[in-house]
Design a protein around this motif. Structure first.
Motif, short mmCIF file in Angstrom:
data_model
loop_
_atom_site.label_atom_id
_atom_site.label_comp_id
_atom_site.label_asym_id
_atom_site.label_seq_id
_atom_site.Cartn_x
_atom_site.Cartn_y
_atom_site.Cartn_z
N THR B 12 0.80 -1.22 0.00
CA THR B 12 0.00 0.00 0.00
C THR B 12 0.84 1.28 0.00
O THR B 12 0.33 2.35 -0.30
CB THR B 12 -0.89 0.06 1.25
OG1 THR B 12 -0.03 0.09 2.41
CG2 THR B 12 -1.80 -1.15 1.33
N GLY B 13 2.09 1.18 0.40
CA GLY B 13 2.94 2.37 0.45
C GLY B 13 2.77 3.18 1.72
O GLY B 13 3.40 4.22 1.89
N ILE B 14 1.93 2.72 2.61
CA ILE B 14 1.64 3.51 3.81
C ILE B 14 2.86 3.60 4.73
O ILE B 14 3.19 4.66 5.24
CB ILE B 14 0.41 2.93 4.54
CG1 ILE B 14 -0.84 3.15 3.66
CG2 ILE B 14 0.21 3.58 5.89
CD1 ILE B 14 -2.06 2.37 4.07
N THR B 15 3.53 2.48 4.91
CA THR B 15 4.69 2.48 5.80
C THR B 15 5.85 3.27 5.20
O THR B 15 6.46 4.10 5.88
CB THR B 15 5.15 1.03 6.07
OG1 THR B 15 4.09 0.33 6.68
CG2 THR B 15 6.35 1.01 6.99
N PRO B 38 2.48 3.03 -4.85
CA PRO B 38 2.17 1.73 -4.24
C PRO B 38 2.07 0.63 -5.29
O PRO B 38 2.02 0.91 -6.48
CB PRO B 38 0.82 1.98 -3.58
CG PRO B 38 0.18 3.05 -4.40
CD PRO B 38 1.29 3.87 -5.00
#
Lengths: 275, 275
Positions: B12-15, B38
């Motif tokens: 997701t690319g969130i981290t 992401p």
């Protein structure tokens, strides 16, 4: 052998935990016990934590793994006294970044500062949460003109948690509208949705999974029957296809994945990015 | 000089975004433009992204910064062709971890696997979201026996977003109950709350900030007046003190900070930890 891993932060610890889990998750043969320590923002707290880490090292019979994202150098230095294998995110990456960027970081000049979100960005997130709740489940449709996206799908296909996640994480104004049997009978898009076709995004889900979810809520009901779920899912997918509405199957995805995938597909930019 | 930074993930690319912002945020003198990419999970996507990065390098007149958390080594290798300054999280940390743990990571043996949450943990998160909505704003109080925590406080002090954040991020079952003038007049804890005193956590907020928030909702109302806000906040704090209820001032905190601080103080363990 069990190994303890400490994820330590001077803030909420959310980032270091996500990073740490993703790194240590690559080691299938080691069983980790994770301990998250947020708000370690003073030498006193660090000293206290060192004692804890050392006690765990003694108890485990092996030194713990420590991953930290502490910015302040004095706090981090205090932590170094622990009997642990330490991975320090900031000291690892800031030196090469300083060289590349040709300037000293606040970190290295001892003027560490926390990354505060812009007030407006934070406000967008909170407003979006209230928007999601006020426009949940088709209860109210008159604010669809200000929605960024409107999720549609059968009951319990994942609309509400996804809307709330998009609001909290990205500041996206997401409404949702449940598709029911009446909508399918009609053969057209529900009236409330017609003028917002470009904002619609469909959710679908494996009927067996949907039945399982509904059964927890209303056991042995018609609503939860596999036959009913199967029919609703089939009709929903037909509707998406008939009207050219993009859709995603949520069965094997988390709200994080559903949200980010939809946003990529729909071309919706992240408005906010919490620390 | 403007510098572009790419945050790249196979998920997701969130981290990676959170980490990247926190690292680059330490460089006050560089103005970054962040681009989040992401789901870069194939060599084809990586190749395509390399062209994008190179185009940006040309446009900016300086190579971008790239931070990535891609697990698959072939995808990551493809990315290395980009004209960029690259910080690769996995290759940086997995080698020292392998040495310390005395075993190869899935990563290095080419058997990368994504870190899937436990199904039960994910279910807890989603159930907690529905619990928060069903038990929002004092609308229903009969399920307080299954709540992990019950937030109380004046209207718009931050209860609802905090409950939802705790649900989504940590799988915590958080209800909330608004404190109103009637509750203060009574001089006792509202009836619905009395037997759950040990689960209560109070929110307070700077009255001027509360008035500003309420004014957006109901401009120039009594509800939004500084006098009214001041009185409600004062009474709420008195109530917390009288009944020994822990409380937090939300004025300068984000939902992330409010949630994690409360959980530390109240000794509530994180039940879930999304990737």
């Amino acid at each position: 052998m069990k190994r303890t891993a400490f994820f330590i932060s001077d803030g909420t610890g959310i980032t270091v935990e996500a990073l740490g889990r993703s790194l240590l998750g690559q080691f299938e043969h080691t069983e980790f016990e994770y301990v998250i320590k947020p708000f370690i923002d003073s030498v006193e707290k660090a000293d206290h934590l060192v004692s804890q880490i050392n006690a765990v090292a003694e108890l485990d019979g092996i030194r713990p793994v420590v991953i930290d994202t502490i910015v302040d150098v004095t706090v981090r230095t205090a932590l170094k006294n622990a009997n642990a294998f330490m991975l320090d995110i900031f000291s690892t990456f800031l030196a090469p970044l300083e060289e590349e960027l040709g300037s000293a970081s606040s970190y290295s000049v001892g003027k560490s500062h926390s990354i505060k979100e812009d007030d407006q960005v934070y406000k967008d997130r909170i407003d979006s949460v209230h928007f999601a709740i006020d426009n949940d489940d088709g209860g109210r449709t008159r604010h669809y003109d200000t929605a960024d996206i409107i999720l549609i799908g059968p009951s319990r296909s994942g609309k509400t948690p996804t809307c709330l996640y998009m609001a909290l994480q990205f500041g996206i104004r997401a409404a949702n509208y449940p598709l029911t049997e009446e909508d399918f009978d009609y053969g057209e898009l529900p009236k409330a949705l017609r003028q917002y076709k470009h904002k619609l995004y469909g959710l679908t889900i494996d009927p067996a999974r949907l039945a399982a979810i509904r059964n927890e809520r209303k056991p042995d009901s018609r609503y939860a029957s596999i036959r009913q779920c199967d029919q609703e899912v089939t009709e929903a997918e037909l509707l998406y296809q008939r009207f050219g509405i993009p859709y995603i199957n949520t069965t094997h995805f988390s709200v994080e994945e559903i949200s980010t995938r939809m946003m990529v597909e729909a071309g919706i930019e992240r408005r906010a990015s919490p620390k």
